[in-house]
Design a protein around this motif. Structure first.
Motif, PDB file in Angstrom:
ATOM      1  N   ASP A 196       0.815  -1.215   0.000  1.00  0.00           N
ATOM      2  CA  ASP A 196       0.000   0.000   0.000  1.00  0.00           C
ATOM      3  C   ASP A 196       0.848   1.265   0.000  1.00  0.00           C
ATOM      4  O   ASP A 196       0.481   2.274  -0.613  1.00  0.00           O
ATOM      5  CB  ASP A 196      -0.905   0.009   1.233  1.00  0.00           C
ATOM      6  N   VAL A 221       0.984   4.784  -2.310  1.00  0.00           N
ATOM      7  CA  VAL A 221       1.408   5.993  -1.596  1.00  0.00           C
ATOM      8  C   VAL A 221       2.930   5.942  -1.430  1.00  0.00           C
ATOM      9  O   VAL A 221       3.502   4.869  -1.249  1.00  0.00           O
ATOM     10  CB  VAL A 221       0.714   6.071  -0.229  1.00  0.00           C
ATOM     11  N   ARG A 308      -5.082  10.641   6.394  1.00  0.00           N
ATOM     12  CA  ARG A 308      -5.997   9.941   5.481  1.00  0.00           C
ATOM     13  C   ARG A 308      -5.478   8.550   5.126  1.00  0.00           C
ATOM     14  O   ARG A 308      -6.201   7.561   5.246  1.00  0.00           O
ATOM     15  CB  ARG A 308      -6.184  10.767   4.206  1.00  0.00           C
ATOM     16  N   TYR A 309      -4.238   8.473   4.717  1.00  0.00           N
ATOM     17  CA  TYR A 309      -3.752   7.205   4.169  1.00  0.00           C
ATOM     18  C   TYR A 309      -3.338   6.205   5.243  1.00  0.00           C
ATOM     19  O   TYR A 309      -3.243   5.004   4.956  1.00  0.00           O
ATOM     20  CB  TYR A 309      -2.635   7.464   3.163  1.00  0.00           C
TER      21      TYR A 309
END
Length: 356
Positions: A196, A221, A308-309
């Motif tokens: 991720d 990301v 957020r991530y």
């Protein structure tokens, strides 16, 4: 202790834009909306930021938390701490930096990390059959997300089958996977296995258009840790190699890849370089701007985007109900990123600290 405070006449960067002067209420550990009965603090027109988030640190001790907090870093995303008891002892420290952690990362049997002193024996991932048990053990020991240390194929890191199984096992448990990927081969492997988040950006030649395109398609990301990569390039006598890493960040950002600010701050024996906790995050922001990010995007990279991530829904912005993690600075960091260093006040969970 927490109290009710009304910070008046502050220009609020809410994680997206800089707003006109207003009053922000700190109501215990969270941001409130009713200033009635609050002690008033005059912000003097300064800028109020959400607490800064370093998306790649390595914890050492309570002193690490103190040093981070002094520099306005109210959340630290740790990428390797063991044993579980040591990690637990550093969590939930009132008035200090709040942490999340990967706990013990997965490494291969022969890469550089396998030779670092003190590495636990159960950190070695050898086969795909181990992956689910490995992941479940990490979660049981408190890992908030999982980390795997990748090397280029044949360089002693986890093999592709084992690494892919590790990612799949983590995703079955609804956990993010962060992949250490400091070389071109490791970086590509990180994409192959579906990690991720990739942390580090390779020194030397910039990332190719194919790799950038794959990151966009996969919604991967990046936490480039430019502070670490710059230090390594200098340590090995190849400062020019850092230019390629910086260009990669510019290209990734322009393509729409989420770029998060993280430093790899550590004091670990055997690490390729040591980076100071706290102050280095401000340098990281400066390096991101030098790479081509607008200052306001660098601020998002250290507030709203890591929240957020990494699924931290209670922080990264300034709004009622969120954690009262706040940093008051002189100057306007949306136009001059060095202003983040001009810390006037910091609150961690509503508790005020002294400035750096």
């Amino acid at each position: 202790m927490t109290e009710k405070i009304a910070v008046r006449d502050v220009r609020v960067f809410d994680g997206r834009t800089l707003r006109e002067p207003s009053t922000v209420v700190i109501d215990g550990p969270t941001i409130g909306s009713d200033p009635a009965g609050a002690r008033v603090v005059d912000g003097g027109g300064a800028v109020l930021l959400p607490g800064l988030i370093d998306a790649h640190i390595h914890l050492q001790s309570r002193e690490t938390l103190e040093q981070l907090a002094r520099w306005g870093v109210t959340t630290g995303l740790d990428m390797a701490t063991w044993p579980a008891s040591r990690l637990a002892a550093l969590r939930d420290a009132p008035g200090l930096t709040d942490i999340r952690s990967a706990g013990t990362p997965a490494i291969g049997p022969g890469g550089p990390h396998a030779r670092m002193p003190g590495r636990p024996a159960d950190s070695v991932l050898r086969t795909a059959d181990q992956a689910q048990t490995f992941v479940d053990t990490r979660i049981a020991h408190g890992s908030d997300y999982l980390k795997i240390v990748l090397e280029a194929p044949g360089e002693g890191g986890p093999g592709e089958a084992a690494a892919r199984a590790y990612v799949e096992a983590a995703h079955r448990r609804k956990k993010l996977v962060v992949a250490h990927a400091a070389t071109p081969g490791a970086f590509e492997l990180g994409l192959d296995i579906g990690a991720d988040v990739l942390t580090h950006v390779p020194l030397g030649a910039p990332l190719g258009a194919d790799i950038v395109g794959r990151m966009v398609s996969a919604k991967t990301v990046i936490v480039p840790t430019l502070s670490m990569m710059e230090t390594i390039a200098g340590n090995v006598g190849r400062p020019e190699a850092f230019a390629g890493a910086s260009l990669s960040v510019a290209t990734l950002h322009a393509a729409g890849v989420p770029v998060l600010a993280g430093t790899d701050a550590n004091a670990a024996p055997g690490a390729p370089a040591h980076v100071e906790h706290g102050s280095s995050l401000h340098h990281e922001l400066e390096l991101l701007v030098q790479a081509g990010l607008p200052a306001i995007d660098a601020l998002r990279a250290v507030t709203a985007l890591p929240a957020r991530y990494f699924r931290l829904d209670d922080r990264g912005a300034i709004a009622p109900g969120l954690r009262a993690d706040l940093v008051l600075v002189d100057g306007d960091p949306t136009t001059d990123i060095t202003a983040t260093r001009n810390i006037v006040r910091t609150w961690c969970g509503g508790i005020e600290l002294t400035s750096a």
